[in-house]
Motif scaffolding. Structure first.
Motif, PDB file in Angstrom:
ATOM      1  N   TYR A  58     -35.789  40.246-143.307  1.00  0.00           N
ATOM      2  CA  TYR A  58     -36.835  39.427-142.694  1.00  0.00           C
ATOM      3  C   TYR A  58     -36.523  37.943-142.888  1.00  0.00           C
ATOM      4  CZ  TYR A  58     -39.356  43.835-142.435  1.00  0.00           C
ATOM      5  OH  TYR A  58     -39.715  45.137-142.146  1.00  0.00           O
ATOM      6  N   LEU A  59     -36.124  37.316-141.802  1.00  0.00           N
ATOM      7  CA  LEU A  59     -35.827  35.886-141.812  1.00  0.00           C
ATOM      8  C   LEU A  59     -37.124  35.096-141.650  1.00  0.00           C
ATOM      9  CD1 LEU A  59     -32.708  35.894-139.432  1.00  0.00           C
ATOM     10  CD2 LEU A  59     -32.803  36.375-141.898  1.00  0.00           C
ATOM     11  N   PRO A  60     -37.101  33.788-141.877  1.00  0.00           N
ATOM     12  CA  PRO A  60     -38.312  32.978-141.674  1.00  0.00           C
ATOM     13  C   PRO A  60     -38.874  33.147-140.266  1.00  0.00           C
ATOM     14  CG  PRO A  60     -36.663  31.719-142.865  1.00  0.00           C
ATOM     15  CD  PRO A  60     -35.991  32.995-142.450  1.00  0.00           C
ATOM     16  N   ASN A  61     -40.180  32.949-140.140  1.00  0.00           N
ATOM     17  CA  ASN A  61     -40.886  33.175-138.880  1.00  0.00           C
ATOM     18  C   ASN A  61     -40.234  32.436-137.711  1.00  0.00           C
ATOM     19  OD1 ASN A  61     -43.111  34.219-137.346  1.00  0.00           O
ATOM     20  ND2 ASN A  61     -44.023  32.169-137.383  1.00  0.00           N
ATOM     21  N   GLN A  62     -40.004  33.175-136.613  1.00  0.00           N
ATOM     22  CA  GLN A  62     -39.474  32.642-135.353  1.00  0.00           C
ATOM     23  C   GLN A  62     -38.126  31.934-135.520  1.00  0.00           C
ATOM     24  OE1 GLN A  62     -42.662  30.222-133.717  1.00  0.00           O
ATOM     25  NE2 GLN A  62     -43.775  32.016-132.987  1.00  0.00           N
ATOM     26  N   SER A  63     -37.307  32.409-136.421  1.00  0.00           N
ATOM     27  CA  SER A  63     -36.011  31.749-136.666  1.00  0.00           C
ATOM     28  C   SER A  63     -34.858  32.377-135.884  1.00  0.00           C
ATOM     29  CB  SER A  63     -35.685  31.773-138.164  1.00  0.00           C
ATOM     30  OG  SER A  63     -35.598  33.110-138.636  1.00  0.00           O
ATOM     31  N   ILE A  64     -35.031  33.576-135.344  1.00  0.00           N
ATOM     32  CA  ILE A  64     -33.923  34.230-134.645  1.00  0.00           C
ATOM     33  C   ILE A  64     -33.454  33.418-133.444  1.00  0.00           C
ATOM     34  CG2 ILE A  64     -33.349  36.228-133.185  1.00  0.00           C
ATOM     35  CD1 ILE A  64     -34.785  37.994-135.191  1.00  0.00           C
ATOM     36  N   SER A  65     -34.386  32.832-132.716  1.00  0.00           N
ATOM     37  CA  SER A  65     -34.018  32.070-131.523  1.00  0.00           C
ATOM     38  C   SER A  65     -33.214  30.810-131.855  1.00  0.00           C
ATOM     39  CB  SER A  65     -35.274  31.679-130.728  1.00  0.00           C
ATOM     40  OG  SER A  65     -36.093  30.810-131.493  1.00  0.00           O
ATOM     41  N   GLN A  66     -33.166  30.442-133.139  1.00  0.00           N
ATOM     42  CA  GLN A  66     -32.423  29.258-133.562  1.00  0.00           C
ATOM     43  C   GLN A  66     -31.082  29.593-134.212  1.00  0.00           C
ATOM     44  OE1 GLN A  66     -33.542  26.148-132.802  1.00  0.00           O
ATOM     45  NE2 GLN A  66     -35.124  27.304-131.707  1.00  0.00           N
ATOM     46  N   LEU A  67     -30.790  30.884-134.383  1.00  0.00           N
ATOM     47  CA  LEU A  67     -29.574  31.280-135.096  1.00  0.00           C
ATOM     48  C   LEU A  67     -28.320  30.743-134.426  1.00  0.00           C
ATOM     49  CD1 LEU A  67     -30.328  34.998-136.056  1.00  0.00           C
ATOM     50  CD2 LEU A  67     -30.411  32.980-137.541  1.00  0.00           C
ATOM     51  N   SER A  68     -28.239  30.907-133.128  1.00  0.00           N
ATOM     52  CA  SER A  68     -27.048  30.482-132.391  1.00  0.00           C
ATOM     53  C   SER A  68     -26.813  28.979-132.519  1.00  0.00           C
ATOM     54  CB  SER A  68     -27.189  30.868-130.916  1.00  0.00           C
ATOM     55  OG  SER A  68     -26.077  30.437-130.178  1.00  0.00           O
ATOM     56  N   ASN A  69     -27.848  28.192-132.267  1.00  0.00           N
ATOM     57  CA  ASN A  69     -27.708  26.737-132.345  1.00  0.00           C
ATOM     58  C   ASN A  69     -27.341  26.273-133.745  1.00  0.00           C
ATOM     59  OD1 ASN A  69     -28.321  26.355-129.628  1.00  0.00           O
ATOM     60  ND2 ASN A  69     -30.521  26.137-130.016  1.00  0.00           N
ATOM     61  N   LYS A  70     -27.972  26.893-134.742  1.00  0.00           N
ATOM     62  CA  LYS A  70     -27.698  26.476-136.123  1.00  0.00           C
ATOM     63  C   LYS A  70     -26.259  26.759-136.533  1.00  0.00           C
ATOM     64  CE  LYS A  70     -32.172  26.471-138.477  1.00  0.00           C
ATOM     65  NZ  LYS A  70     -32.918  26.983-139.654  1.00  0.00           N
ATOM     66  N   VAL A  71     -25.783  27.968-136.258  1.00  0.00           N
ATOM     67  CA  VAL A  71     -24.434  28.312-136.701  1.00  0.00           C
ATOM     68  C   VAL A  71     -23.397  27.488-135.949  1.00  0.00           C
ATOM     69  CG1 VAL A  71     -23.870  30.224-135.115  1.00  0.00           C
ATOM     70  CG2 VAL A  71     -23.066  30.295-137.472  1.00  0.00           C
ATOM     71  N   MET A  72     -23.710  27.131-134.706  1.00  0.00           N
ATOM     72  CA  MET A  72     -22.796  26.283-133.936  1.00  0.00           C
ATOM     73  C   MET A  72     -22.735  24.884-134.537  1.00  0.00           C
ATOM     74  SD  MET A  72     -20.852  26.852-131.334  1.00  0.00           S
ATOM     75  CE  MET A  72     -19.781  25.916-130.224  1.00  0.00           C
ATOM     76  N   GLN A  73     -23.884  24.365-134.951  1.00  0.00           N
ATOM     77  CA  GLN A  73     -23.908  23.040-135.574  1.00  0.00           C
ATOM     78  C   GLN A  73     -23.138  23.030-136.889  1.00  0.00           C
ATOM     79  OE1 GLN A  73     -27.693  20.821-135.569  1.00  0.00           O
ATOM     80  NE2 GLN A  73     -28.487  22.348-134.152  1.00  0.00           N
ATOM     81  N   TYR A  74     -23.318  24.087-137.686  1.00  0.00           N
ATOM     82  CA  TYR A  74     -22.596  24.172-138.946  1.00  0.00           C
ATOM     83  C   TYR A  74     -21.091  24.254-138.696  1.00  0.00           C
ATOM     84  CZ  TYR A  74     -26.857  24.852-141.672  1.00  0.00           C
ATOM     85  OH  TYR A  74     -28.076  24.681-142.275  1.00  0.00           O
ATOM     86  N   LYS A  75     -20.695  24.992-137.679  1.00  0.00           N
ATOM     87  CA  LYS A  75     -19.278  25.107-137.346  1.00  0.00           C
ATOM     88  C   LYS A  75     -18.686  23.748-136.993  1.00  0.00           C
ATOM     89  CE  LYS A  75     -16.314  26.664-133.641  1.00  0.00           C
ATOM     90  NZ  LYS A  75     -16.112  25.273-133.236  1.00  0.00           N
ATOM     91  N   ASN A  76     -19.473  22.924-136.318  1.00  0.00           N
ATOM     92  CA  ASN A  76     -19.000  21.604-135.895  1.00  0.00           C
ATOM     93  C   ASN A  76     -19.163  20.543-136.959  1.00  0.00           C
ATOM     94  OD1 ASN A  76     -18.222  22.518-133.335  1.00  0.00           O
ATOM     95  ND2 ASN A  76     -20.288  22.250-132.515  1.00  0.00           N
ATOM     96  N   GLY A  77     -19.533  20.981-138.172  1.00  0.00           N
ATOM     97  CA  GLY A  77     -19.592  20.051-139.293  1.00  0.00           C
ATOM     98  C   GLY A  77     -20.927  19.357-139.471  1.00  0.00           C
ATOM     99  N   GLY A  78     -21.913  19.781-138.681  1.00  0.00           N
ATOM    100  CA  GLY A  78     -23.227  19.173-138.781  1.00  0.00           C
ATOM    101  C   GLY A  78     -24.064  19.767-139.895  1.00  0.00           C
ATOM    102  N   VAL A  79     -25.208  19.177-140.144  1.00  0.00           N
ATOM    103  CA  VAL A  79     -26.172  19.661-141.131  1.00  0.00           C
ATOM    104  C   VAL A  79     -27.495  19.873-140.424  1.00  0.00           C
ATOM    105  CG1 VAL A  79     -27.415  19.157-143.254  1.00  0.00           C
ATOM    106  CG2 VAL A  79     -25.036  18.417-143.009  1.00  0.00           C
ATOM    107  N   VAL A  80     -28.063  21.065-140.577  1.00  0.00           N
ATOM    108  CA  VAL A  80     -29.310  21.401-139.901  1.00  0.00           C
ATOM    109  C   VAL A  80     -30.489  21.100-140.807  1.00  0.00           C
ATOM    110  CG1 VAL A  80     -30.640  23.225-138.798  1.00  0.00           C
ATOM    111  CG2 VAL A  80     -28.167  23.160-138.552  1.00  0.00           C
TER     112      VAL A  80
END
Length: 263
Positions: free
Chosen positions: A241-263
């Motif tokens: 169980y991830l934080p509420n309504q977080s699944i829709s953000q998984l793709s964007n977050k992991v992409m940002q981390y891959k590009n060296g960003g901080v979410v």
């Protein structure tokens, strides 16, 4: 530790068929995405191998990287869910999945037939074939629709449990890829256990959610599977169980981390 164990919310069933639900904090999720999950989703190890091979053509690293699809393609949320499941089983269930299914894709974003995760589990001095099916759902009901029906998690787990042809096909899948690899000995050990008894495997069903924890997600599934369980086949259903309504953000977050960003 690259991915947290999470907070246990409920436990169901008994060996060899059992289940567990646990929750993740926002910080635990972000740490996982920024570390091992990112590497699994983008197959960092595989990309490095491709770069090393193509470097022999004489082209620059930059020219090679911009021609590799995973460097520019944003993954689907369900793909990140599979990455979370794989990392969790590797970190907390002594599993090892040596060949990402993304390496067998003929079309970006396709979902290949067979188990989502194909590999091994180490128990003591023994190694067994381990197969995982993963479903990711934000549906606000218990259980979500991905758990039921012919393509639902329970049906897929039952097929892995009962269908010897499916199990042999997955063994062959690994056999054709293990020769000369560092994990060839894992395969031989697991194959010996399987050839002695085709029921001697480990099966995991993983449900990725972003709603409040509720044992209704797994309870009936555990009860149904236990009715026809085999002592040699170990089955575990896990609800993350991830934080509420977080699944829709998984793709964007992991992409940002891959590009060296901080979410």
């Amino acid at each position: 530790m690259t991915i947290a164990v999470g907070n246990i919310e409920y436990q169901l069933g008994t060996h060899p068929t059992k289940g567990c639900g646990f929750s993740y904090s926002a910080n635990e999720l972000n740490c996982a995405l920024a570390d091992k999950v990112k590497d699994v989703v983008f197959d960092t190890a595989g990309q490095k191998q491709i770069i090393n091979i193509l470097a022999e053509t004489g082209f620059s690293k930059d020219d090679i990287e911009k021609n590799l699809v995973p460097f520019t393609t944003t993954p689907e949320d369900w793909r990140v869910g599979e990455g979370i499941a794989e990392c969790y089983l590797s970190e907390h269930r002594q599993c090892f999945f040596p060949w990402p299914d993304s390496r067998d894709e003929r079309k970006i974003g396709s979902s290949l037939p067979g188990a989502d995760l194909v590999g091994f589990q180490t128990i003591g001095n023994d190694i067994y074939f381990a197969y995982g099916e993963v479903k990711t759902s934000s549906e606000a009901k218990y259980p979500p629709g991905v758990m039921v029906g012919r393509s639902g998690l329970q049906s897929q787990i039952e097929d892995l449990k009962d269908n010897d042809i499916t199990k042999r096909t997955l063994m062959n899948y690994l056999a054709l890829r293990c020769k000369g690899k560092s994990w060839e000995s894992y395969f031989k050990n697991a194959a010996q256990n399987f050839l002695k008894c085709s029921k001697n495997i480990r099966i995991f069903g993983i449900l990725i959610r972003d709603v409040p924890p509720n044992d209704k997600d797994l309870k009936n599934r555990i009860n149904n599977l236990a009715k026809t369980q085999y002592p040699e086949t170990h089955i575990e259903l896990l609800a993350l169980y991830l934080p509420n309504q977080s699944i829709s953000q998984l793709s964007n977050k992991v992409m940002q981390y891959k590009n060296g960003g901080v979410v």
